[in-house]
Enzyme design. Structure first.
Site, short mmCIF file in Angstrom:
data_model
loop_
_atom_site.label_atom_id
_atom_site.label_comp_id
_atom_site.label_asym_id
_atom_site.label_seq_id
_atom_site.Cartn_x
_atom_site.Cartn_y
_atom_site.Cartn_z
N ASN A 109 23.98 49.76 46.24
CA ASN A 109 23.69 49.71 47.68
C ASN A 109 23.76 51.14 48.24
O ASN A 109 24.84 51.71 48.32
CB ASN A 109 24.72 48.79 48.37
N CYS A 147 23.62 50.10 57.19
CA CYS A 147 22.63 49.62 56.21
C CYS A 147 21.30 49.23 56.85
O CYS A 147 20.26 49.21 56.20
CB CYS A 147 23.19 48.44 55.43
N HIS A 165 16.71 45.35 52.09
CA HIS A 165 17.87 46.21 51.86
C HIS A 165 18.57 45.72 50.59
O HIS A 165 18.71 44.51 50.38
CB HIS A 165 18.82 46.13 53.06
O1 UT7 Z 1 25.04 46.49 52.88
C1 UT7 Z 1 25.32 45.40 53.68
C2 UT7 Z 1 26.71 44.99 53.65
N1 UT7 Z 1 27.28 44.56 52.41
C3 UT7 Z 1 26.99 43.41 51.82
O2 UT7 Z 1 26.00 42.78 52.10
C4 UT7 Z 1 27.96 42.87 50.82
C5 UT7 Z 1 28.21 41.42 51.08
N2 UT7 Z 1 29.15 40.81 50.19
C6 UT7 Z 1 28.96 40.70 48.85
O3 UT7 Z 1 27.99 41.16 48.31
C7 UT7 Z 1 29.98 39.91 48.05
O4 UT7 Z 1 30.85 39.22 48.92
C8 UT7 Z 1 30.83 40.81 47.09
C9 UT7 Z 1 29.94 41.31 45.97
C10 UT7 Z 1 31.44 41.96 47.86
C11 UT7 Z 1 31.95 39.97 46.46
O5 UT7 Z 1 31.42 38.83 45.81
P1 UT7 Z 1 32.05 37.40 46.07
O6 UT7 Z 1 31.34 36.47 45.19
O7 UT7 Z 1 31.99 37.15 47.56
O8 UT7 Z 1 33.52 37.59 45.54
P2 UT7 Z 1 34.89 37.41 46.33
O9 UT7 Z 1 35.06 38.50 47.33
O10 UT7 Z 1 35.00 36.01 46.78
O11 UT7 Z 1 35.93 37.67 45.16
C12 UT7 Z 1 36.03 36.78 44.04
C13 UT7 Z 1 37.12 37.30 43.12
C14 UT7 Z 1 38.40 37.67 43.85
O12 UT7 Z 1 39.49 37.28 43.03
P3 UT7 Z 1 40.28 35.91 43.35
O13 UT7 Z 1 40.81 36.10 44.76
O14 UT7 Z 1 39.26 34.83 43.28
O15 UT7 Z 1 41.31 35.90 42.29
C15 UT7 Z 1 38.37 39.17 43.90
O16 UT7 Z 1 39.65 39.77 43.93
O17 UT7 Z 1 36.69 38.50 42.47
C16 UT7 Z 1 37.67 39.53 42.60
N3 UT7 Z 1 37.01 40.82 42.63
C17 UT7 Z 1 36.71 41.51 41.53
N4 UT7 Z 1 36.89 41.25 40.22
C18 UT7 Z 1 36.45 42.16 39.35
C19 UT7 Z 1 36.59 41.51 43.70
N5 UT7 Z 1 36.01 42.67 43.33
C20 UT7 Z 1 36.07 42.69 41.97
C21 UT7 Z 1 35.63 43.59 41.01
N6 UT7 Z 1 35.83 43.30 39.71
N7 UT7 Z 1 34.99 44.73 41.33
#
Ligand code: UT7
Length: 326
Positions: free
Chosen positions: A283, A116, A253
């Protein structure tokens, strides 16, 4: 007075595949929802390449538009750098394929791998070639087909990414060596391999002889992102004596709206000065910054002599900033 060689962006181009995939469409095949994706990421849709659309094809479309914008023909270009993590083939490089597609028989072309952050790494490399006096007209391209390395059954990653390509033409111009010069004023690149397993592809030529799928500890990446981004932007301020109040546009980005907003807030850059495309592009990895630049140049927001801050963070981890006067 001494003259300095500056690297001025004279043309931008972008290309997005025709096929649009909305959050609603993803929700028909995955346990996810438009509401979750928009709330957590800001993404509403992404473009996905057709089977016959390779990374080099997307890159070539973007490059042609950038050349047109710069009023240049391909044979005037003496260096092509393509940033990509999703090449058509293991080798040769995407850049040599683009060179061929553009009908170029001279110059040099190569790829850079920094995921990225790839566009910033490519831009910084181009800057050094131009400043050395060895090259004068450079195409810098970010191009990706991340759809090919996504596990479409993994809702935690597949909803985040899209395909696309963006390009800029950089030209050597004389400057005075002050921050009033047009062109790249400073670039700052960083990496830290201790984090290499937090965002990676679980396959490759030398490890598994397969392509593999993208794997990410999203929360871990998020945790580091804002600090790393603000660090390299601060490096740019320290190197130039400029500050957030001088910035006309932050072109980040586009990984996640929340990461962008938190970084801008920490740096005291108001959101009105931030270019967002994450909502409609998702992204697109190395393509996201040049695509965002192209959008903002074409809609008239980015104009000559404005001060533009670029930043990215991604797999490796790699991260970097580039400050330029348009
Ligand atoms: O390009 C450079 C590299 N990439 C990034 O910069 C991405 C960096 N990370 C992020 O943008 C965020 O961490 C994400 C968007 C990937 C995830 O957001 P988050 O607020 O950190 O969510 P989380 O991973 O803590 O997940 C929260 C909940 C989980 O459920 P539980 O464990 O709380 O029951 C996940 O299983 O959301 C669930 N979840 C989803 N639910 C519905 C994860 N993906 C999804 C989904 N739809 N697509």
């Amino acid at each position: 007075m001494n003259t300095h060689i500056r690297d001025v962006v004279t043309g931008t181009g972008g290309y997005l595949p025709e096929r649009l995939v909305t959050n609603a469409e993803l929700a028909t095949r995955l346990d996810t929802s438009d509401e979750w994706i928009v709330q957590r990421t800001g993404i509403k849709q992404r473009h996905i390449a057709a089977d016959n659309e390779t990374t080099s094809l997307l890159a070539t479309h973007a490059a042609k538009k950038a050349l047109e914008g710069a009023g240049k023909v391909a044979d005037e270009i003496d260096l092509i750098i393509v940033a990509t993590a999703t090449p058509d083939y293991t080798f040769p490089s995407v850049a040599t394929q683009v060179q061929f597609n553009l009908g170029m028989t001279k110059g040099v072309a190569f790829d850079i791998s920094a995921v990225c952050s790839g566009f910033i790494f490519a831009l910084a490399t181009a800057e050094k070639f131009i400043r050395s006096g060895s090259h004068k007209n450079v195409l810098v391209i970010g191009a990706e087909t991340f759809s090919r390395i996504l596990d479409w059954n993994d809702r935690t990653t597949c909803v985040l990414f899209g395909d696309g390509a963006g390009a800029v033409v950089l030209e050597a111009k004389a400057g005075l060596g002050t921050t009033e010069d047009r062109g790249i004023l400073t670039t700052h690149l960083r990496s830290d391999g201790r984090h290499r397993e937090k965002l990676y592809v679980d396959g490759g030529v030398s490890s598994s002889q397969s392509v593999g799928y993208l794997r990410m500890e999203g929360r871990e990446v998020f945790k580091h992102a804002v600090g790393m981004i603000t660090d390299v932007i601060t490096d740019a301020y320290n190197a130039t004596g400029l500050s957030s109040t001088d910035i006309d546009w932050l072109v980040p980005h586009q990984a996640n709206r929340r990461i962008i907003s938190a970084s801008a807030q920490k740096l005291h850059i108001p959101e009105e000065k931030v270019i967002f495309t994450v909502e409609s592009h998702g992204n697109t990895s190395a393509a996201s910054i040049p695509l965002a630049l192209d959008v903002a140049v074409r809609d008239g927001r980015i104009r000559q002599n404005q001060l533009i801050m670029l930043e990215a963070m991604g797999g490796g981890f790699t991260w970097g900033s580039a400050l330029l006067r348009w």
